[in-house]
Design a protein around this motif. Structure first.
Motif, PDB file in Angstrom:
ATOM      1  N   ASP A 238       0.822  -1.209   0.000  1.00  0.00           N
ATOM      2  CA  ASP A 238       0.000   0.000   0.000  1.00  0.00           C
ATOM      3  C   ASP A 238       0.856   1.259   0.000  1.00  0.00           C
ATOM      4  OD1 ASP A 238      -2.526  -1.171  -0.108  1.00  0.00           O
ATOM      5  OD2 ASP A 238      -2.657  -1.398   2.066  1.00  0.00           O
ATOM      6  N   SER A 239       1.983   1.215   0.699  1.00  0.00           N
ATOM      7  CA  SER A 239       2.856   2.401   0.739  1.00  0.00           C
ATOM      8  C   SER A 239       3.431   2.706  -0.641  1.00  0.00           C
ATOM      9  CB  SER A 239       3.986   2.200   1.758  1.00  0.00           C
ATOM     10  OG  SER A 239       4.953   1.265   1.300  1.00  0.00           O
ATOM     11  N   ILE A 240       3.738   1.667  -1.412  1.00  0.00           N
ATOM     12  CA  ILE A 240       4.231   1.863  -2.777  1.00  0.00           C
ATOM     13  C   ILE A 240       3.174   2.550  -3.628  1.00  0.00           C
ATOM     14  CG2 ILE A 240       4.953   0.670  -4.884  1.00  0.00           C
ATOM     15  CD1 ILE A 240       6.106  -1.536  -2.977  1.00  0.00           C
ATOM     16  N   ALA A 241       1.943   2.081  -3.509  1.00  0.00           N
ATOM     17  CA  ALA A 241       0.846   2.679  -4.269  1.00  0.00           C
ATOM     18  C   ALA A 241       0.622   4.133  -3.852  1.00  0.00           C
ATOM     19  CB  ALA A 241      -0.429   1.875  -4.085  1.00  0.00           C
ATOM     20  N   SER A 242       0.707   4.413  -2.553  1.00  0.00           N
ATOM     21  CA  SER A 242       0.469   5.778  -2.080  1.00  0.00           C
ATOM     22  C   SER A 242       1.551   6.736  -2.559  1.00  0.00           C
ATOM     23  CB  SER A 242       0.376   5.805  -0.551  1.00  0.00           C
ATOM     24  OG  SER A 242       1.645   5.553   0.037  1.00  0.00           O
ATOM     25  N   LEU A 243       2.723   6.216  -2.902  1.00  0.00           N
ATOM     26  CA  LEU A 243       3.805   7.033  -3.443  1.00  0.00           C
ATOM     27  C   LEU A 243       3.770   7.088  -4.967  1.00  0.00           C
ATOM     28  CD1 LEU A 243       6.787   5.920  -1.131  1.00  0.00           C
ATOM     29  CD2 LEU A 243       5.524   8.077  -1.050  1.00  0.00           C
ATOM     30  N   GLY A 244       2.763   6.481  -5.558  1.00  0.00           N
ATOM     31  CA  GLY A 244       2.604   6.549  -7.006  1.00  0.00           C
ATOM     32  C   GLY A 244       3.289   5.435  -7.768  1.00  0.00           C
ATOM     33  N   GLY A 245       3.674   4.368  -7.075  1.00  0.00           N
ATOM     34  CA  GLY A 245       4.345   3.247  -7.731  1.00  0.00           C
ATOM     35  C   GLY A 245       3.409   2.107  -8.046  1.00  0.00           C
ATOM     36  N   THR A 246       3.954   1.075  -8.681  1.00  0.00           N
ATOM     37  CA  THR A 246       3.205  -0.143  -8.987  1.00  0.00           C
ATOM     38  C   THR A 246       3.674  -1.244  -8.035  1.00  0.00           C
ATOM     39  OG1 THR A 246       3.009   0.430 -11.323  1.00  0.00           O
ATOM     40  CG2 THR A 246       2.692  -1.885 -10.732  1.00  0.00           C
ATOM     41  N   PRO A 247       2.825  -1.677  -7.107  1.00  0.00           N
ATOM     42  CA  PRO A 247       3.242  -2.702  -6.146  1.00  0.00           C
ATOM     43  C   PRO A 247       3.234  -4.102  -6.758  1.00  0.00           C
ATOM     44  CG  PRO A 247       1.016  -1.936  -5.647  1.00  0.00           C
ATOM     45  CD  PRO A 247       1.477  -1.151  -6.827  1.00  0.00           C
ATOM     46  N   VAL A 248       4.338  -4.818  -6.570  1.00  0.00           N
ATOM     47  CA  VAL A 248       4.481  -6.180  -7.073  1.00  0.00           C
ATOM     48  C   VAL A 248       4.631  -7.109  -5.865  1.00  0.00           C
ATOM     49  CG1 VAL A 248       5.831  -7.756  -8.521  1.00  0.00           C
ATOM     50  CG2 VAL A 248       5.594  -5.331  -9.173  1.00  0.00           C
ATOM     51  N   ALA A 249       3.641  -7.925  -5.623  1.00  0.00           N
ATOM     52  CA  ALA A 249       3.629  -8.821  -4.463  1.00  0.00           C
ATOM     53  C   ALA A 249       4.212 -10.177  -4.851  1.00  0.00           C
ATOM     54  CB  ALA A 249       2.213  -8.992  -3.941  1.00  0.00           C
ATOM     55  N   ILE A 250       5.345 -10.540  -4.284  1.00  0.00           N
ATOM     56  CA  ILE A 250       5.908 -11.868  -4.524  1.00  0.00           C
ATOM     57  C   ILE A 250       5.170 -12.863  -3.640  1.00  0.00           C
ATOM     58  CG2 ILE A 250       7.968 -13.317  -4.462  1.00  0.00           C
ATOM     59  CD1 ILE A 250       9.643 -10.816  -4.831  1.00  0.00           C
ATOM     60  N   PRO A 251       4.423 -13.786  -4.242  1.00  0.00           N
ATOM     61  CA  PRO A 251       3.635 -14.720  -3.429  1.00  0.00           C
ATOM     62  C   PRO A 251       4.505 -15.819  -2.828  1.00  0.00           C
ATOM     63  CG  PRO A 251       3.359 -15.238  -5.746  1.00  0.00           C
ATOM     64  CD  PRO A 251       4.226 -14.004  -5.693  1.00  0.00           C
ATOM     65  N   ARG A 252       4.022 -16.373  -1.746  1.00  0.00           N
ATOM     66  CA  ARG A 252       4.667 -17.539  -1.139  1.00  0.00           C
ATOM     67  C   ARG A 252       3.934 -18.778  -1.618  1.00  0.00           C
ATOM     68  NH1 ARG A 252       5.922 -18.540   5.340  1.00  0.00           N
ATOM     69  NH2 ARG A 252       6.652 -20.696   5.134  1.00  0.00           N
ATOM     70  N   VAL A 253       4.620 -19.577  -2.407  1.00  0.00           N
ATOM     71  CA  VAL A 253       4.023 -20.754  -3.046  1.00  0.00           C
ATOM     72  C   VAL A 253       4.900 -21.977  -2.786  1.00  0.00           C
ATOM     73  CG1 VAL A 253       3.448 -21.828  -5.260  1.00  0.00           C
ATOM     74  CG2 VAL A 253       2.885 -19.425  -4.868  1.00  0.00           C
ATOM     75  N   SER A 254       4.308 -23.081  -2.449  1.00  0.00           N
ATOM     76  CA  SER A 254       5.069 -24.318  -2.295  1.00  0.00           C
ATOM     77  C   SER A 254       4.162 -25.521  -2.538  1.00  0.00           C
ATOM     78  CB  SER A 254       5.665 -24.418  -0.887  1.00  0.00           C
ATOM     79  OG  SER A 254       6.293 -25.666  -0.703  1.00  0.00           O
ATOM     80  N   PHE A 255       4.745 -26.525  -3.156  1.00  0.00           N
ATOM     81  CA  PHE A 255       4.024 -27.793  -3.330  1.00  0.00           C
ATOM     82  C   PHE A 255       4.755 -28.924  -2.610  1.00  0.00           C
ATOM     83  CE2 PHE A 255       2.769 -25.083  -6.843  1.00  0.00           C
ATOM     84  CZ  PHE A 255       1.394 -25.198  -6.787  1.00  0.00           C
ATOM     85  N   LYS A 256       5.722 -28.533  -1.765  1.00  0.00           N
ATOM     86  CA  LYS A 256       6.489 -29.524  -1.009  1.00  0.00           C
ATOM     87  C   LYS A 256       6.420 -29.298   0.498  1.00  0.00           C
ATOM     88  CE  LYS A 256       8.152 -31.618  -4.680  1.00  0.00           C
ATOM     89  NZ  LYS A 256       7.836 -33.023  -4.997  1.00  0.00           N
ATOM     90  N   ASP A 257       5.830 -28.184   0.910  1.00  0.00           N
ATOM     91  CA  ASP A 257       5.709 -27.908   2.338  1.00  0.00           C
ATOM     92  C   ASP A 257       4.709 -28.884   2.955  1.00  0.00           C
ATOM     93  OD1 ASP A 257       5.211 -26.676   4.937  1.00  0.00           O
ATOM     94  OD2 ASP A 257       6.160 -24.880   4.111  1.00  0.00           O
ATOM     95  N   PHE A 258       5.110 -29.557   4.016  1.00  0.00           N
ATOM     96  CA  PHE A 258       4.254 -30.567   4.635  1.00  0.00           C
ATOM     97  C   PHE A 258       3.091 -29.952   5.407  1.00  0.00           C
ATOM     98  CE2 PHE A 258       7.300 -29.443   7.897  1.00  0.00           C
ATOM     99  CZ  PHE A 258       6.546 -29.422   9.058  1.00  0.00           C
ATOM    100  N   ARG A 259       3.163 -28.650   5.666  1.00  0.00           N
ATOM    101  CA  ARG A 259       2.093 -27.977   6.401  1.00  0.00           C
ATOM    102  C   ARG A 259       0.998 -27.555   5.424  1.00  0.00           C
ATOM    103  NH1 ARG A 259       6.101 -23.678   8.941  1.00  0.00           N
ATOM    104  NH2 ARG A 259       6.777 -23.849   6.769  1.00  0.00           N
TER     105      ARG A 259
END
Length: 359
Positions: A238-259
């Protein structure tokens, strides 16, 4: 009630000695342990120095790398403040110290920061795991080798940037050009009071093409919906957007995590994208397996996220050859790139997205 475990010991060996940090071996009651000494707090350790050690993490069997921390060195009992600056970090604690912050009036960057207008849509990446940092920057330098890179480290995990061997290596290899530590984190090339001014410094003053914001080593999690320090990704986006930028969210993805809560699209990312961040974000993936991406798509659709964010899948991008040439082999929670490639591919996809859109 004591909340700190303290024990006296002696320095028996210096393992690594950098300008800002030492890795040492200490002896306590004839038992030897690894320990970290931050020179800015306790000076330089030498063999046979008597030291007081914070043993809390090992006492509690926490995952801090198995280290004690030097709390006081009886051979360095006097010191004086040196250098410029008056902004305090670790405020109102026995370890409060002053730093020279980029915003303060005496800073040569004060005027540029104060006159900042907008990021004009410049894309900025935000991660939640420190293991994403090296992957993002190594990939970006492959895509855009001439662009400047800045890592902004938050205070969501480890506070001293010197604890990260990965950052030290990336700096040595000129993969990360500058570092900025914000809030109560410290030790970067530049210090900033908060993430807003760190972003402005990175873009307005340092002219960075790639800026990534993420915590240092370690992340606090409790198994509850909101109880994890990676939740900061939401308000940083949100802070990036409020400064006029384009926020890029790196997602947390896994297909090996046992949880189960981290399988596929982690509940951390889901909570942030659904309930925390208020602005539209770019969310990059790089998943070429149809079954795996179907699981992600199902989560996105079920949680009604398509109207909130722009999801991009670089499914035709082959990153394994790129990773094979990395200086630092990707690793997160004991898993390598080979073990769990999509965990790291999201960071590479974010780097590719930004490399395609920078000036």
């Amino acid at each position: 009630m004591n909340s700190i475990g303290l024990k006296k010991g002696y320095v028996s060996e210096i393992i690594k000695d950098y300008d800002d940090i030492q890795e040492i071996i200490v002896e306590i009651d004839k038992e030897k342990y690894g320990a970290i000494n931050y020179k800015m707090f306790t000076g330089t350790c030498s063999c046979m120095d008597e030291v007081l050690l914070n043993t809390s993490a090992i006492d509690l069997k926490l995952g801090t790398g198995g280290y004690h921390f030097v709390y006081f060195n009886y051979n360095n009992d006097n010191s004086e403040i040196k250098g410029s600056g008056h902004i305090m970090k670790l405020r109102y604690t026995p370890l409060q110290f002053k730093c020279f912050s980029v915003e303060e009036q005496e800073s040569p960057f004060h005027k540029e920061i104060n006159e900042f207008e907008s990021l004009f849509g410049h894309p900025i990446a935000v991660g939640t795991l420190h293991s994403q940092v090296s992957v993002f920057f190594e990939a970006f330098k492959k895509f855009s080798p001439q662009s400047k890179t800045v890592y902004i480290m938050t205070d969501g995990a480890a506070l001293p940037i010197s604890l990260s061997n990965n950052i030290r290596k990336l700096k040595e290899e000129n993969i990360i050009d500058y570092t900025i530590t914000t809030g109560n984190s410290f030790g970067g090339d530049f210090e900033a009071v908060n993430v807003y001014t760190a972003i402005i410094m990175a873009r307005e003053v340092l002219k960075a093409g790639a800026i990534m914001i993420c915590m240092g080593p370690g992340i606090v999690g409790t198994g509850t919906k909101y109880g994890f320090t990676g939740i900061e990704q939401g308000y940083i986006l949100d802070s990036i957007a409020s400064l006029g930028g384009t926020p890029v969210a790196i997602p947390r993805v896994s297909f090996k995590d046992f949880r189960s809560r981290h399988h596929g699209l982690s509940h951390h990312t889901l909570t942030i994208l659904k309930d925390i961040v208020k602005t539209q974000c770019i969310v990059p993936f790089a998943i070429d397996d149809e079954n795996s991406y179907s699981l992600i798509e199902n989560t996105i659709n079920t949680e009604s996220l398509l109207n909130k964010h722009n999801f991009i899948n670089y499914k035709k991008s082959i990153y394994s050859d790129l990773v094979a040439d990395f200086v630092i082999r990707p690793k997160s929670m004991g898993r390598s790139y080979k073990d769990d490639p999509y965990l790291f591919n999201c960071s590479i996809a974010a780097a590719e997205y930004i490399s395609e859109r920078i000036d």
